[in-house]
Design a protein around this motif. Sequence first.
Motif, PDB file in Angstrom:
ATOM      1  N   PRO A 128      -0.515   1.702  -1.834  1.00 24.94           N
ATOM      2  CA  PRO A 128      -1.316   1.212  -2.966  1.00 24.94           C
ATOM      3  C   PRO A 128      -2.798   1.428  -2.698  1.00 24.94           C
ATOM      4  O   PRO A 128      -3.259   1.283  -1.566  1.00 24.94           O
ATOM      5  CB  PRO A 128      -0.954  -0.283  -3.033  1.00 24.94           C
ATOM      6  CG  PRO A 128      -0.524  -0.626  -1.648  1.00 24.94           C
ATOM      7  CD  PRO A 128       0.146   0.601  -1.105  1.00 24.94           C
ATOM      8  N   LEU A 129      -3.548   1.757  -3.737  1.00 28.24           N
ATOM      9  CA  LEU A 129      -4.961   2.092  -3.567  1.00 28.24           C
ATOM     10  C   LEU A 129      -5.909   0.973  -3.984  1.00 28.24           C
ATOM     11  O   LEU A 129      -7.104   1.046  -3.698  1.00 28.24           O
ATOM     12  CB  LEU A 129      -5.286   3.354  -4.368  1.00 28.24           C
ATOM     13  CG  LEU A 129      -4.585   4.630  -3.900  1.00 28.24           C
ATOM     14  CD1 LEU A 129      -4.866   5.776  -4.864  1.00 28.24           C
ATOM     15  CD2 LEU A 129      -5.018   5.004  -2.490  1.00 28.24           C
ATOM     16  N   ARG A 130      -5.394  -0.052  -4.643  1.00 30.90           N
ATOM     17  CA  ARG A 130      -6.289  -1.106  -5.128  1.00 30.90           C
ATOM     18  C   ARG A 130      -6.192  -2.396  -4.316  1.00 30.90           C
ATOM     19  O   ARG A 130      -7.181  -3.067  -4.093  1.00 30.90           O
ATOM     20  CB  ARG A 130      -6.009  -1.377  -6.608  1.00 30.90           C
ATOM     21  CG  ARG A 130      -6.329  -0.160  -7.467  1.00 30.90           C
ATOM     22  CD  ARG A 130      -6.302  -0.445  -8.942  1.00 30.90           C
ATOM     23  NE  ARG A 130      -6.727   0.716  -9.704  1.00 30.90           N
ATOM     24  CZ  ARG A 130      -6.788   0.766 -11.023  1.00 30.90           C
ATOM     25  NH1 ARG A 130      -6.422  -0.286 -11.743  1.00 30.90           N
ATOM     26  NH2 ARG A 130      -7.197   1.861 -11.641  1.00 30.90           N
ATOM     27  N   GLU A 131      -4.998  -2.744  -3.897  1.00 31.37           N
ATOM     28  CA  GLU A 131      -4.804  -3.941  -3.082  1.00 31.37           C
ATOM     29  C   GLU A 131      -3.744  -3.652  -2.030  1.00 31.37           C
ATOM     30  O   GLU A 131      -2.788  -2.923  -2.284  1.00 31.37           O
ATOM     31  CB  GLU A 131      -4.360  -5.132  -3.938  1.00 31.37           C
ATOM     32  CG  GLU A 131      -5.406  -5.623  -4.920  1.00 31.37           C
ATOM     33  CD  GLU A 131      -4.916  -6.826  -5.706  1.00 31.37           C
ATOM     34  OE1 GLU A 131      -3.734  -7.199  -5.544  1.00 31.37           O
ATOM     35  OE2 GLU A 131      -5.704  -7.387  -6.482  1.00 31.37           O
TER      36      GLU A 131
ATOM     37  N   GLU B 275      -2.787  -2.988   4.816  1.00 34.84           N
ATOM     38  CA  GLU B 275      -1.499  -3.516   5.269  1.00 34.84           C
ATOM     39  C   GLU B 275      -0.392  -2.466   5.127  1.00 34.84           C
ATOM     40  O   GLU B 275       0.481  -2.347   5.989  1.00 34.84           O
ATOM     41  CB  GLU B 275      -1.135  -4.770   4.473  1.00 34.84           C
ATOM     42  CG  GLU B 275      -2.027  -5.973   4.721  1.00 34.84           C
ATOM     43  CD  GLU B 275      -3.354  -5.915   3.976  1.00 34.84           C
ATOM     44  OE1 GLU B 275      -4.177  -6.806   4.187  1.00 34.84           O
ATOM     45  OE2 GLU B 275      -3.549  -4.962   3.180  1.00 34.84           O
ATOM     46  N   ALA B 276      -0.446  -1.697   4.041  1.00 32.25           N
ATOM     47  CA  ALA B 276       0.566  -0.657   3.831  1.00 32.25           C
ATOM     48  C   ALA B 276       0.464   0.424   4.898  1.00 32.25           C
ATOM     49  O   ALA B 276       1.482   0.911   5.410  1.00 32.25           O
ATOM     50  CB  ALA B 276       0.409  -0.048   2.440  1.00 32.25           C
TER      51      ALA B 276
ATOM     52  N   MET C  98      -3.894   9.960   6.923  1.00 35.90           N
ATOM     53  CA  MET C  98      -3.585   9.089   5.799  1.00 35.90           C
ATOM     54  C   MET C  98      -4.829   8.382   5.274  1.00 35.90           C
ATOM     55  O   MET C  98      -5.020   8.258   4.065  1.00 35.90           O
ATOM     56  CB  MET C  98      -2.512   8.084   6.210  1.00 35.90           C
ATOM     57  CG  MET C  98      -1.133   8.711   6.374  1.00 35.90           C
ATOM     58  SD  MET C  98       0.185   7.503   6.619  1.00 35.90           S
ATOM     59  CE  MET C  98      -0.187   6.958   8.279  1.00 35.90           C
ATOM     60  N   GLU C  99      -5.689   7.926   6.176  1.00 35.22           N
ATOM     61  CA  GLU C  99      -6.918   7.263   5.739  1.00 35.22           C
ATOM     62  C   GLU C  99      -7.815   8.236   4.971  1.00 35.22           C
ATOM     63  O   GLU C  99      -8.486   7.850   4.008  1.00 35.22           O
ATOM     64  CB  GLU C  99      -7.649   6.681   6.946  1.00 35.22           C
ATOM     65  CG  GLU C  99      -6.947   5.471   7.560  1.00 35.22           C
ATOM     66  CD  GLU C  99      -7.638   4.969   8.795  1.00 35.22           C
ATOM     67  OE1 GLU C  99      -8.434   5.753   9.398  1.00 35.22           O
ATOM     68  OE2 GLU C  99      -7.380   3.819   9.196  1.00 35.22           O
ATOM     69  N   LYS C 100      -7.833   9.509   5.399  1.00 29.98           N
ATOM     70  CA  LYS C 100      -8.629  10.515   4.707  1.00 29.98           C
ATOM     71  C   LYS C 100      -8.093  10.754   3.302  1.00 29.98           C
ATOM     72  O   LYS C 100      -8.849  10.870   2.328  1.00 29.98           O
ATOM     73  CB  LYS C 100      -8.616  11.809   5.513  1.00 29.98           C
ATOM     74  CG  LYS C 100      -9.618  12.859   5.039  1.00 29.98           C
ATOM     75  CD  LYS C 100      -9.641  14.012   6.024  1.00 29.98           C
ATOM     76  CE  LYS C 100     -10.732  15.006   5.669  1.00 29.98           C
ATOM     77  NZ  LYS C 100     -10.787  16.121   6.641  1.00 29.98           N
TER      78      LYS C 100
END
Length: 228
Positions: A33-36, A40-41, A73-75
């Motif tokens: 998920p990109l907003r919340e 954690e994901a 993944m963070e990128k």
Amino acid sequence: MSTSDSEEQHLLGEEAPPRGYELILPPGWVRIPLREGTKEALERVLFSHMEKVPEGIPRDDAMRFRLDMRRRMEKLVRTARRKGGGLDLYLPVLPRGGIFLMASFIVAEMPIGQDRQVPVQAVIAQLANEELPGGASTKIDVAGAPAVRRAYRSAFDEEQPSSTPEGIQQSPLLTRRVDYVIPVPDDPGRWISINFSTPGDGDIDSEFTGVLVELFDAVVSTFKWSYR
């Protein structure tokens, strides 16, 4: 089994916009998920899906492998957020046939007609008639409703640097792109897009790259709205 008020309205034919969507993912793919809950994901993916490193990677390199995957993944998350409107990022985290697939797709909201109510068919007709250099747009049905599929190629990928740290220029990374543009039912002015990108095996016209595109199309064929 009980149903929510919005689901009951939908079943009765009353106008109630969906609360979300559902997709069936291939084995080894995950949703970020990109907003919340993004952080954690990512943690769950790293510690639950990547306990085993692929064959051929020495045990001493396992931590480096996980760190490299985390940075990748963070990128991808940063890139998705920069584009705006992103809801979810999907990507493969487990190897298939001993190799990692270089592919991902993003589900995002689109600002089409939010300031005025534009008829759905008019938007679809305009998108379907747009010229895409090296590509094509097609009217299709998604979840039983009209939508648009846009397939093209791109000579630039925001996930790749245009030069090395030493300033040496690199060739742009060619990617295959497929976008689906879908109106949200019973919610005028709201649209979502599902945007796929892959460099394939380095040859965007290869059979392998074509299989990845077919895999994405198969995933979109499972798309449905959720009223829960």
